[in-house]
Motif scaffolding. Sequence first.
Motif, PDB file in Angstrom:
ATOM      1  N   UNK A 179       0.565  -1.524  -0.369  1.00 11.55           N
ATOM      2  CA  UNK A 179       0.256  -0.042  -0.376  1.00 11.55           C
ATOM      3  C   UNK A 179       0.698   1.138  -0.209  1.00 11.55           C
ATOM      4  N   UNK A 180       1.776   1.348   0.739  1.00 16.14           N
ATOM      5  CA  UNK A 180       2.205   2.723   1.044  1.00 16.14           C
ATOM      6  C   UNK A 180       3.641   2.485  -0.119  1.00 16.14           C
ATOM      7  N   UNK A 181       3.990   1.603  -1.335  1.00 12.02           N
ATOM      8  CA  UNK A 181       4.453   2.087  -2.236  1.00 12.02           C
ATOM      9  C   UNK A 181       3.404   2.114  -3.502  1.00 12.02           C
ATOM     10  N   UNK A 182       2.075   2.186  -3.507  1.00 14.02           N
ATOM     11  CA  UNK A 182       1.810   2.348  -4.013  1.00 14.02           C
ATOM     12  C   UNK A 182       0.903   3.515  -4.223  1.00 14.02           C
ATOM     13  N   UNK A 183       1.082   3.743  -2.509  1.00 15.71           N
ATOM     14  CA  UNK A 183       0.296   5.444  -2.789  1.00 15.71           C
ATOM     15  C   UNK A 183       1.793   5.876  -2.867  1.00 15.71           C
TER      16      UNK A 183
END
Length: 338
Positions: A179-183
Amino acid sequence: MTSLTDLREVVDVVVGVDTHVLTHSAAAVAAHTGGVLGEVTVEATAEGYAQLIEFADSHGMLRAWAIEGTGGHGAGLARHLEQHEEVVVELDRPERARRRNGAKSDPLDAIRAAREAVARSRLGTPRAAGDRQALSVLLAARRSAVEAGTDAQRQVFSLVIAAPEPLRARFRSQKLPEMLTTAAALRVHTSWDGETVATVTVLRSLARRAHALADEAAAHEKAILAIVRSWRPDLLDQPGIGPIVAATVLCAWSHPGRIHSEAAFAMLAGVAPIPANSGQVTTRHRLNRHGDRQLNRALHTIVLSRIRYDDRTRDYVARRTSEGKTRREIKRCLKRYI
């Protein structure tokens, strides 16, 4: 100084100091009678520290200093006195209930500090500078980065849960690291409505902040590991001890002679059982919730690691469990042993 048990045996005057951000209040007290010889308040500057030494010189050369907050407001004064080879005793901040009739003022606290040092059977010395202080600073910075990064990660997760469906679909089935990488890689499209634009902007900002704080924490941990390896690499050979735990233990211990016994170190860590006996009951003990809680937490981390990975510890847990001990009681025993 650590072998002394009574200041009255070696000094004529004890100078108590109540430290604050801008000023320090000092009181000179006769070691044998407890009488107040003089009081002064100076600025917390190099010039003020020099005035304090002049004040102490006017009341006797055989003296000791009793200072509150040598690791905080009194750090500058403690370093100044160390450079002048003065004897310094470290005191904790007083509890309000222990102040006589609730009276409170800086001069009164300075007098109380001096008299408390005279009355103590064990004299505490300020924590060391150098590697110990470097570890303390790095640990504080790393802890702040980890906590702030964790907050940012929680916020990302919460925003994803409540995000508009087209945006939320991008994160479906992803774990938090994904999620952090995508965000962090999100881009704003002009066709999106205001809510979606705002959500994307904040998600990207929080994710990048979380990544930056993780990098910062890792850099601090690398610096901590270098100091521990150069100072006490043998700690890292012990099961369950990594660089953060080792640094925490070293910060509490500080230097040879500061902790006068193994039992005193256990009390400092909050793992020494406190007797709670009354009448004919002589085997009851109470949980110790005092002491250095960061050190206590470090010992708890060692216990959890050894229970999971160390065969000897697992055998001990099995034996004590068969004797009727609870899991929590066994952990307390292990913390005291460690």
